[in-house]
Design an enzyme around this catalytic site. Sequence first.
Site, mmCIF file in Angstrom:
data_model
loop_
_atom_site.group_PDB
_atom_site.id
_atom_site.type_symbol
_atom_site.label_atom_id
_atom_site.label_comp_id
_atom_site.label_asym_id
_atom_site.label_seq_id
_atom_site.Cartn_x
_atom_site.Cartn_y
_atom_site.Cartn_z
ATOM 1 N N ASP A 8 0.136 1.555 12.165
ATOM 2 C CA ASP A 8 0.617 1.742 10.790
ATOM 3 C C ASP A 8 1.636 0.642 10.494
ATOM 4 O O ASP A 8 2.188 0.024 11.410
ATOM 5 C CB ASP A 8 1.268 3.123 10.621
ATOM 6 N N SER A 9 1.900 0.448 9.202
ATOM 7 C CA SER A 9 2.932 -0.519 8.823
ATOM 8 C C SER A 9 4.305 -0.072 9.355
ATOM 9 O O SER A 9 5.178 -0.899 9.543
ATOM 10 C CB SER A 9 2.995 -0.622 7.294
ATOM 11 N N CYS A 71 -3.077 4.094 8.370
ATOM 12 C CA CYS A 71 -2.382 3.552 7.206
ATOM 13 C C CYS A 71 -3.436 3.399 6.105
ATOM 14 O O CYS A 71 -4.430 2.687 6.294
ATOM 15 C CB CYS A 71 -1.797 2.193 7.571
ATOM 16 N N GLU A 166 11.054 5.035 4.988
ATOM 17 C CA GLU A 166 11.396 4.046 6.029
ATOM 18 C C GLU A 166 12.909 3.926 6.190
ATOM 19 O O GLU A 166 13.406 3.651 7.269
ATOM 20 C CB GLU A 166 10.789 2.673 5.702
ATOM 21 N N CYS A 200 -1.242 8.484 1.629
ATOM 22 C CA CYS A 200 -0.391 7.555 2.381
ATOM 23 C C CYS A 200 0.158 8.358 3.546
ATOM 24 O O CYS A 200 0.635 9.482 3.360
ATOM 25 C CB CYS A 200 0.750 7.041 1.510
ATOM 26 N N HIS A 202 2.729 8.171 5.198
ATOM 27 C CA HIS A 202 4.166 8.493 5.161
ATOM 28 C C HIS A 202 4.435 9.794 4.393
ATOM 29 O O HIS A 202 5.448 10.447 4.620
ATOM 30 C CB HIS A 202 4.947 7.388 4.445
HETATM 31 N N1 DGL Z 1 1.575 4.609 5.762
HETATM 32 C C1 DGL Z 1 1.088 3.573 4.899
HETATM 33 C C2 DGL Z 1 -0.104 4.116 4.092
HETATM 34 O O1 DGL Z 1 -0.717 5.090 4.517
HETATM 35 C C3 DGL Z 1 2.263 3.045 4.140
HETATM 36 C C4 DGL Z 1 2.022 1.789 3.507
HETATM 37 C C5 DGL Z 1 3.207 0.917 3.288
HETATM 38 O O2 DGL Z 1 3.700 0.344 4.253
HETATM 39 O O3 DGL Z 1 3.566 0.739 2.116
HETATM 40 O O4 DGL Z 1 -0.481 3.584 3.069
#
Ligand code: DGL
Length: 285
Positions: A8-9, A71, A166, A200, A202
Amino acid sequence: MAKIGVFDSGYGGLTILSEIRRVLPEYDYLYLGDNARAPYGTHSFDVIYRYTLQAVEYLLSQDCALVILACNTASAKALRTIQQRDLPKINHQSRRVNVLGVIRPTVEAVPAISQTGHVGILATPATVSSESYVLELEKISEGLRETGDGLQVTQQACPMWVPLIEAGEHESDGAEFFVDKYLRELLGKDPEIDTLVLGCTHYPLLAAKISRQLSSISSRPIRIISQGSLVADSLKDYLQRHPEYRDQLSHGGSCRYLTTENADRFAQSASLFLDQSVCAAHIDL
Ligand code: DGL
């Protein structure tokens, strides 16, 4: 023997990882968060594709036979190109490897859940602009349309949610404000929505706030779909159907955590996401 890589990011993929490990505890996992370059959701296609490919190549170099893009932004912007353009070259050189995303398993659950056929997608600006959810849901509703049960899909970009999470600010009043703002915008566009996809990884961190706000904004019950268990069940099914990957996987039940940011900082925040303490190591991509 090989591991399953989860990418993931940042921290969001941990919500997917913990569900995968609950359903498939026997395998060994390697988690990579590109926290130094998160959020991805406001970047262009080229940047998201380049960053995601670097992460995938890194995980494959660390003996991962499968990489899960945990992600939505990377799944929406980079998965198809990696599968079609990059993986064939990699698979020619060495053992069989594959990369899987999170959008398809999520979308498959929607028709059985929505009663009105009105579906809302909450996602990052990049996922929304890719239209991946709309296109995948359209494919599914083609069959449903013949029976008069087609889906109406409305998207809402939530650019502030990932930065708040984050930064560890998801419990704050600021988060409350932005949860309310985006939900009102979405339901203003389609008040008949009865099913909401948290598109997402997150966003499960905001799920309690989202359901609280929903009940104050809308009088109709709205079901929230979050992806962890759907992705985990879909991976289990995939491994049953694909022994060429399953038979490569080692059975140690371990998980290692890597981040492109400071390792201590990652470990501290990841512990909050996972409800257990973890150790992490720093890598550069
Ligand atoms: N968890 C990522 C997603 O599902 C987050 C993306 C991001 O870094 O903006 O899209």
